[in-house]
Design a protein around this motif. Sequence first.
Motif, mmCIF file in Angstrom:
data_model
loop_
_atom_site.group_PDB
_atom_site.id
_atom_site.type_symbol
_atom_site.label_atom_id
_atom_site.label_comp_id
_atom_site.label_asym_id
_atom_site.label_seq_id
_atom_site.Cartn_x
_atom_site.Cartn_y
_atom_site.Cartn_z
ATOM 1 N N LEU A 154 13.348 -0.602 -26.165
ATOM 2 C CA LEU A 154 11.946 -0.204 -26.310
ATOM 3 C C LEU A 154 11.752 1.234 -25.829
ATOM 4 C CD1 LEU A 154 9.739 -2.029 -27.358
ATOM 5 C CD2 LEU A 154 9.127 -2.587 -25.008
ATOM 6 N N ASN A 155 11.502 2.116 -26.779
ATOM 7 C CA ASN A 155 11.251 3.511 -26.440
ATOM 8 C C ASN A 155 9.766 3.691 -26.102
ATOM 9 O OD1 ASN A 155 12.054 6.176 -26.148
ATOM 10 N ND2 ASN A 155 11.790 6.674 -28.309
ATOM 11 N N SER A 156 9.412 4.838 -25.499
ATOM 12 C CA SER A 156 8.000 5.137 -25.179
ATOM 13 C C SER A 156 7.580 6.388 -25.935
ATOM 14 C CB SER A 156 7.819 5.457 -23.696
ATOM 15 O OG SER A 156 8.570 4.646 -22.883
ATOM 16 N N LYS A 157 6.443 6.314 -26.598
ATOM 17 C CA LYS A 157 5.943 7.487 -27.328
ATOM 18 C C LYS A 157 4.552 7.831 -26.816
ATOM 19 C CE LYS A 157 5.743 5.599 -31.288
ATOM 20 N NZ LYS A 157 5.548 5.201 -32.671
ATOM 21 N N VAL A 158 4.299 9.135 -26.692
ATOM 22 C CA VAL A 158 2.907 9.556 -26.425
ATOM 23 C C VAL A 158 2.535 10.505 -27.567
ATOM 24 C CG1 VAL A 158 1.264 10.469 -24.744
ATOM 25 C CG2 VAL A 158 3.288 9.266 -23.946
ATOM 26 N N ASP A 159 2.643 11.797 -27.332
ATOM 27 C CA ASP A 159 2.271 12.750 -28.383
ATOM 28 C C ASP A 159 3.377 13.767 -28.620
ATOM 29 O OD1 ASP A 159 2.120 14.119 -26.037
ATOM 30 O OD2 ASP A 159 0.064 14.831 -26.283
ATOM 31 N N GLY A 160 4.621 13.381 -28.280
ATOM 32 C CA GLY A 160 5.737 14.296 -28.499
ATOM 33 C C GLY A 160 6.089 15.079 -27.258
ATOM 34 N N GLN A 164 0.838 -1.198 0.000
ATOM 35 C CA GLN A 164 0.000 0.000 0.000
ATOM 36 C C GLN A 164 0.876 1.253 0.000
ATOM 37 O OE1 GLN A 164 -2.941 0.088 3.076
ATOM 38 N NE2 GLN A 164 -4.002 -1.705 2.271
ATOM 39 N N ALA A 165 0.426 2.248 -0.734
ATOM 40 C CA ALA A 165 1.201 3.498 -0.805
ATOM 41 C C ALA A 165 0.248 4.679 -0.777
ATOM 42 C CB ALA A 165 2.024 3.523 -2.087
ATOM 43 N N ARG A 166 0.671 5.730 -0.115
ATOM 44 C CA ARG A 166 -0.158 6.945 -0.065
ATOM 45 C C ARG A 166 -0.115 7.651 -1.422
ATOM 46 N NH1 ARG A 166 0.906 11.745 1.715
ATOM 47 N NH2 ARG A 166 3.078 11.246 2.186
ATOM 48 N N GLN A 167 1.062 7.661 -2.037
ATOM 49 C CA GLN A 167 1.209 8.231 -3.381
ATOM 50 C C GLN A 167 1.890 7.201 -4.282
ATOM 51 O OE1 GLN A 167 3.582 11.762 -2.260
ATOM 52 N NE2 GLN A 167 2.068 12.972 -3.380
ATOM 53 N N VAL A 168 1.543 7.242 -5.569
ATOM 54 C CA VAL A 168 2.178 6.336 -6.539
ATOM 55 C C VAL A 168 2.657 7.163 -7.726
ATOM 56 C CG1 VAL A 168 1.816 4.398 -8.147
ATOM 57 C CG2 VAL A 168 0.726 4.362 -5.893
ATOM 58 N N ALA A 169 3.892 6.899 -8.176
ATOM 59 C CA ALA A 169 4.381 7.524 -9.416
ATOM 60 C C ALA A 169 4.621 6.414 -10.420
ATOM 61 C CB ALA A 169 5.681 8.280 -9.144
ATOM 62 N N VAL A 170 4.041 6.567 -11.603
ATOM 63 C CA VAL A 170 4.208 5.550 -12.648
ATOM 64 C C VAL A 170 5.259 6.068 -13.636
ATOM 65 C CG1 VAL A 170 3.067 4.264 -14.478
ATOM 66 C CG2 VAL A 170 1.859 4.690 -12.339
ATOM 67 N N ALA A 171 6.460 5.476 -13.520
ATOM 68 C CA ALA A 171 7.589 5.834 -14.401
ATOM 69 C C ALA A 171 7.971 4.584 -15.174
ATOM 70 C CB ALA A 171 8.754 6.355 -13.564
ATOM 71 N N ALA A 172 6.967 3.927 -15.719
ATOM 72 C CA ALA A 172 7.142 2.567 -16.248
ATOM 73 C C ALA A 172 7.235 2.527 -17.765
ATOM 74 C CB ALA A 172 5.992 1.684 -15.762
ATOM 75 N N GLY A 173 7.563 3.657 -18.405
ATOM 76 C CA GLY A 173 7.705 3.649 -19.870
ATOM 77 C C GLY A 173 6.472 3.029 -20.509
ATOM 78 N N PRO A 174 6.691 2.103 -21.470
ATOM 79 C CA PRO A 174 5.545 1.524 -22.177
ATOM 80 C C PRO A 174 4.615 0.710 -21.265
ATOM 81 C CG PRO A 174 7.637 0.900 -23.217
ATOM 82 C CD PRO A 174 7.980 1.602 -21.955
ATOM 83 N N GLY A 175 5.124 0.307 -20.069
ATOM 84 C CA GLY A 175 4.280 -0.441 -19.120
ATOM 85 C C GLY A 175 3.245 0.449 -18.441
ATOM 86 N N ALA A 176 3.352 1.767 -18.629
ATOM 87 C CA ALA A 176 2.467 2.696 -17.912
ATOM 88 C C ALA A 176 1.015 2.569 -18.364
ATOM 89 C CB ALA A 176 2.954 4.123 -18.119
ATOM 90 N N ARG A 177 0.843 2.255 -19.626
ATOM 91 C CA ARG A 177 -0.523 2.242 -20.155
ATOM 92 C C ARG A 177 -1.401 1.221 -19.416
ATOM 93 N NH1 ARG A 177 -2.155 3.106 -26.226
ATOM 94 N NH2 ARG A 177 -4.392 3.142 -25.937
ATOM 95 N N ALA A 178 -0.884 -0.024 -19.299
ATOM 96 C CA ALA A 178 -1.672 -1.083 -18.656
ATOM 97 C C ALA A 178 -1.897 -0.760 -17.177
ATOM 98 C CB ALA A 178 -0.960 -2.422 -18.812
ATOM 99 N N LEU A 179 -0.884 -0.181 -16.538
ATOM 100 C CA LEU A 179 -1.038 0.150 -15.114
ATOM 101 C C LEU A 179 -2.134 1.191 -14.911
ATOM 102 C CD1 LEU A 179 2.718 0.273 -14.106
ATOM 103 C CD2 LEU A 179 0.975 -1.229 -13.123
ATOM 104 N N MET A 180 -2.113 2.214 -15.743
ATOM 105 C CA MET A 180 -3.133 3.263 -15.621
ATOM 106 C C MET A 180 -4.505 2.694 -15.960
ATOM 107 S SD MET A 180 -1.850 5.976 -14.476
ATOM 108 C CE MET A 180 -0.384 6.997 -14.335
ATOM 109 N N ASP A 181 -4.534 1.859 -16.977
ATOM 110 C CA ASP A 181 -5.782 1.235 -17.394
ATOM 111 C C ASP A 181 -6.404 0.443 -16.238
ATOM 112 O OD1 ASP A 181 -7.462 0.891 -19.593
ATOM 113 O OD2 ASP A 181 -6.807 -1.211 -19.781
ATOM 114 N N SER A 182 -5.552 -0.224 -15.429
ATOM 115 C CA SER A 182 -6.068 -1.073 -14.352
ATOM 116 C C SER A 182 -6.816 -0.266 -13.298
ATOM 117 C CB SER A 182 -4.920 -1.859 -13.701
ATOM 118 O OG SER A 182 -4.117 -1.010 -12.910
ATOM 119 N N VAL A 183 -6.575 1.044 -13.285
ATOM 120 C CA VAL A 183 -7.245 1.880 -12.282
ATOM 121 C C VAL A 183 -8.205 2.871 -12.974
ATOM 122 C CG1 VAL A 183 -5.457 3.679 -12.049
ATOM 123 C CG2 VAL A 183 -6.727 2.969 -10.044
#
Length: 396
Positions: free
Chosen positions: A325-331, A212-231
């Motif tokens: 594996l690079n990560s792309k969003v919108d520049g 459990q964490a009071r705050q979470v930072a997602v610095a997971a490159g391409p893995g961030a999408r699935a993590l955010m999706d899960s919440v």
Amino acid sequence: MSPIRIDELPCRQTDVAVIGGGIVGLCLAGFLAQRGRAVTLIDAGGSSASTANAGSLHVQMQSRFMRLFPQRVAGFEQQLPLYPRAVEYWREFERDIGADFEMKVSGGLMVAETPEQFEFLVTKSRRERELGLSVELLERGDLERIAPYLGPAAYGAELCANEGKLNPLRCNAQVRAWAVRLGVTIVDRCKVERLCAISPGFTLATTLGSLQARQVAVAAGPGARALMDSVGAFLPVEPEPLHMNITEAAPPLILHLVQHAERSITLKQLSTGQVVIGGGWPAKLAPGSDYPVVDPASLIGNVSLAQYMVPSLAQLQIIRTWAGLNSKVDGRGVLGEMPGLPGLHAAIPGDAGYTLGPLTARLVADLMTGRDPGVDMQPYSPMRLQEEELRALAGQ
Ligand SMILES: Cc1cc2nc3c(=O)[nH]c(=O)nc-3n(C[C@H](O)[C@H](O)[C@H](O)COP(=O)(O)OP(=O)(O)OC[C@H]3O[C@@H](n4cnc5c(N)ncnc54)[C@H](O)[C@@H]3O)c2cc1C
């Protein structure tokens, strides 16, 4: 050494969980620990752009990005002023933590071979100056003087004096050691499978138990999408598999970071004498996996172009070639709290994300600890992605 398991931690709660142990996650975890937070950093292992990248410190707009993603250039331009600051910040960070990143800021050349390509650089440099960058144009005679290693095809170039290079593997190891010294608990080879919002904070379900964490930072490159999706959050990070090569060591030859006005390449020589050749040639994903593997066509194309631009490279052996594996969003980076999910922060640096790594991590640390980042963070807010999603859903 066997990994620390979450179920072996003295406490299954932490102030902050940082997910992802690339350059952004390591820096962010360290900055938060410096500010007195109890920080647990969790990393899945496997592919990380921070261990695969070329170590170029980019400032001027990369022609590759402009060519491949013309619709994203306006967004990219909004982040452009951060790049020179990011290079300065690397230097400051190196000094503050007493490290040696083998950093050299000896300028970057984007080479044109034709008058048309040179004209592209004229237009690009004009726009970059409007956006506050310091760049100049060089003609063939200037190149013969300052970059005699370039081949006869070089017609002119754009010079950006505050571009450079560093040794990313050395940086990663030193930044990790600094974070550990500051008390960050690092849980390696552990994948966070999903996040669940509780009040207050989040539960992280991982392959090694829950936390459990009071705050979470997602610095997971391409893995961030699935993590955010899960919440239930939207962060459309796309993976981009890219190719890299390195030569045997050679006497000093190439002073600058070298790119091309129209073709994908970066070239530079490390302080070890090895020449790193990359610049965005594609790699592939292994069938049925999210792991990047080398495409032989990129190996041949990338090194042939390198040798064409710097003919004396023909004398050198390629000793290693790899994919990352690079990560792309919108520049632009995605930096800050996710809408409707207090305590959940995105930390995705943006294009040329190694250059931006430490600075963007510090900006997110400022947001997470209620400090003024001293930079308008609006262009990087995750809110824009939600607005885009809503517009797309409404068919606009
Ligand atoms: C081949 C290549 C060359 C590049 N060259 C340059 C360059 O020269 N200059 C430059 O500025 N940029 C370059 N880049 C881009 C740069 O490397 C990246 O933008 C930067 O390293 C991103 O850092 P990061 O910390 O955000 O992500 P990463 O370094 O990708 O780290 C993300 C970490 O998150 C972990 N993770 C993912 N999902 C989970 C999960 N569910 N649970 C736990 N952990 C998870 C991964 O294991 C990984 O370790 C290059 C990229 C590539 C691929």
